[in-house]
Scaffold this active site. Structure first.
Site, mmCIF file in Angstrom:
data_model
loop_
_atom_site.group_PDB
_atom_site.id
_atom_site.type_symbol
_atom_site.label_atom_id
_atom_site.label_comp_id
_atom_site.label_asym_id
_atom_site.label_seq_id
_atom_site.Cartn_x
_atom_site.Cartn_y
_atom_site.Cartn_z
ATOM 1 N N LYS A 95 45.770 59.847 50.772
ATOM 2 C CA LYS A 95 45.035 60.225 51.766
ATOM 3 C C LYS A 95 44.175 59.329 52.299
ATOM 4 O O LYS A 95 44.173 58.034 51.223
ATOM 5 C CB LYS A 95 44.582 60.397 52.058
ATOM 6 C CG LYS A 95 44.723 62.802 51.633
ATOM 7 C CD LYS A 95 45.392 62.950 52.326
ATOM 8 C CE LYS A 95 44.386 63.248 53.708
ATOM 9 N NZ LYS A 95 43.635 64.508 52.626
ATOM 10 N N GLU A 154 33.502 61.916 60.633
ATOM 11 C CA GLU A 154 33.398 62.835 60.322
ATOM 12 C C GLU A 154 31.336 63.068 60.268
ATOM 13 O O GLU A 154 31.215 63.679 61.081
ATOM 14 C CB GLU A 154 34.400 63.531 59.377
ATOM 15 C CG GLU A 154 35.501 63.535 59.460
ATOM 16 C CD GLU A 154 37.261 63.869 58.424
ATOM 17 O OE1 GLU A 154 36.105 64.911 58.029
ATOM 18 O OE2 GLU A 154 36.933 62.560 57.572
ATOM 19 N N SER A 205 41.165 60.122 48.012
ATOM 20 C CA SER A 205 41.619 61.587 48.072
ATOM 21 C C SER A 205 42.023 61.432 46.008
ATOM 22 O O SER A 205 42.435 60.852 46.036
ATOM 23 C CB SER A 205 42.613 62.440 48.746
ATOM 24 O OG SER A 205 42.700 63.956 47.456
ATOM 25 N N HIS A 231 41.688 67.925 78.835
ATOM 26 C CA HIS A 231 42.619 69.132 78.175
ATOM 27 C C HIS A 231 43.013 68.963 76.917
ATOM 28 O O HIS A 231 44.340 69.352 76.440
ATOM 29 C CB HIS A 231 43.173 69.976 79.573
ATOM 30 C CG HIS A 231 42.905 70.202 80.347
ATOM 31 N ND1 HIS A 231 41.605 71.107 80.723
ATOM 32 C CD2 HIS A 231 43.218 69.759 81.799
ATOM 33 C CE1 HIS A 231 41.732 70.989 82.099
ATOM 34 N NE2 HIS A 231 42.490 70.191 82.417
#
Ligand code: ARG
Length: 473
Positions: free
Chosen positions: A298, A305, A292, A171
């Site tokens: 970043k 992704e 970024s 979970h």
């Protein structure tokens, strides 16, 4: 903005299709030609088309359907066509619709009359089934080899981290401590099943459809066993109708690819959160992250992704082709021309995804101290305490679970871990507990004790790594 294509008025008979112009008086409408042409997609089948035609021609010579000298010219001509395509000299023409007619038309330019004899005892229906099947067969092999390399990366990294403790989750809540090596080895198993699915699909699809002709077989004395052997198939397909109507092989490839992509997406997702500052478990180098343009701090895991996202394309390809095939009457229908774009897109996305995941696993480094600290947060050794109560005190597990729950509550009240409670604290809840309990508390002890087959103990992980090298590499 693109303008709608204008329809064209019928032209002269001269512009009718060279392959079936005999019965056709006028050229196709421009939109007819555009919707019908598949050359922009199926040009990727050129090598398979040439191999299939070469085998067919050789068979025609053996069966004395064509003269040996015509076949020799055909085989040489096909080689020249291949060379032209590979050198980028070949001009693909959409008025010739697809790869089959483009190759055949160029062959006729090159060698003249014998080229016109090649299309005997076959049709584009068995020809496309053959070409596409050979391509998918190759795609299965390429996917399997790439997955093997992915397993190699996982196993190598797991070997380095057989004893690196991290929280195991259910979970996405901290559940029990495991090792990072054990976690990576879970993906080795998944990739092993994925490889087996590609190998299994390949075995089933390895029957040669050439010789089914349009749908009914042929009246010529062809030797289907010969062409099957020439092209590396186990045997010829048994039913001519099925031979030209079947696209199971593509669906099986897409199903196997979709499942493999699901697995990749789960690891991709884990990499995304492991490398985020909140988790801080792992780091990807500059080679596998992007910055970024506005936020200098970043380090974005874009590749992970994008692998996660490509599952959409892969699943979509399966659903797309299954929908094309659903309810299609036997045998070939032009609907089936929609099969290739989906398989090509899926195969490209899968190969890129496997390559990216392999690269990221080779690249990734972990913060072992942080992983270990997080592993004990959330009372992840509570099960170890309950098991100790069962093993040493002979308590029934349900009672042990209850007593452990009360001890966890005590630790929670004191704001510490179970292992940091005093013996007196524990004895207040269960007087029979003695100091030997501390041997099972603590995450290192916890993982070391999980020695059941397939469990996370570092000793097991080392054995699993060695076994996986034998099983998979
Ligand atoms: N381009 C076609 C395809 O990809 C080849 C087969 C065409 N056959 C036919 N009878 N029109 O499916």
């Amino acid at each position: 903005m693109a303008r709608p294509t204008k329809t064209s008025r019928p032209k002269s008979k001269a512009a009718a299709n060279p392959m079936w112009g005999g019965r056709f008086g006028v050229a196709p409408d421009a939109i007819m030609q555009k919707i019908n042409a598949s050359i922009d997609v199926d040009r990727r089948l050129y090598a398979e088309d040439i191999a299939g035609s070469t085998a067919h021609a050789k068979m025609l010579a053996r069966a004395k359907i064509l003269k040996a000298k015509d076949v020799a010219a055909i085989v040489r001509g096909l080689e020249e066509v291949r060379r032209e395509i590979e050198q980028g000299e070949f001009v693909f023409k959409s008025e010739l619709e697809d790869i089959h007619m483009n190759v055949e038309a160029r062959l006729a330019d090159l060698i003249g009359e014998p080229a016109k004899r090649l299309h005997v005892a076959r049709s584009r229906n068995d020809q496309v089934a053959l070409d596409f099947k050979m391509w998918v067969r190759g795609a299965c092999d390429r996917a399997e080899a790439a997955l093997r390399e992915f397993q190699r990366a996982l196993i190598d990294k797991a070997a380095l981290h057989a004893g690196t403790v991290m929280p195991g989750f259910t979970h996405l809540q901290p559940a029990q401590p495991v090792t990072f090596g054990h976690h990576l080895m879970a993906y080795v198993e998944m990739a092993g099943r994925d490889r087996a699915r590609f190998a299994d699909a390949r075995r089933r699809m390895n029957e040669c459809p050439l010789g089914a002709a349009a749908l009914a077989g042929t009246s010529f004395p062809i030797d289907r066993d010969f062409t099957a052997r020439e092209l590396g198939f186990e045997r010829p397909t048994a039913n001519s109708l099925d031979s030209v109507a079947d696209r199971d092989f593509a669906l099986e490839f897409l199903a196997a690819a979709a499942i493999a992509a699901l697995h990749l997406s789960r690891l991709a997702e884990e990499i995304v959160f492991w490398t985020g500052p909140q988790f801080g478990f792992a780091r990807l180098s500059d080679a596998w992250t992007t910055g970024s343009s506005i936020m200098p701090q970043k380090r974005n895991p874009d590749a992970a992704e994008l692998v996660r996202a490509s599952t959409g394309r892969l699943l979509g390809s399966f659903i797309g082709l299954a929908t094309v095939m659903k309810g299609l009457p036997l045998t070939y229908s032009k609907d089936m021309q929609e099969d290739k774009a989906r398989c090509f897109a899926a195969a490209d996305a899968l190969m890129l995804g496997i390559g990216a995941m392999t690269g990221m696993i080779d690249d990734i480094s972990v913060d072992a101290a942080r992983m270990k600290a997080t592993a004990s947060a959330g009372f992840t050794t509570a099960t170890d305490l309950a098991d100790w109560l069962v093993r040493v005190l002979g308590m029934p597990f349900r009672e042990a679970h209850h007593a452990t729950g009360r001890i966890v509550r005590r630790a929670e009240e004191k704001g510490c871990d179970i292992a940091d409670l005093s013996l007196a604290d524990m004895q207040a809840i269960e007087p029979r507990i003695d100091k030997s309990v501390f041997k099972v508390l603590g995450v290192e002890n916890s993982v070391a004790s999980r020695t059941s087959f397939g469990g996370t103990a570092p000793a097991n992980v080392k054995k699993a790594v060695a076994a996986a090298r034998r099983r998979f590499l």
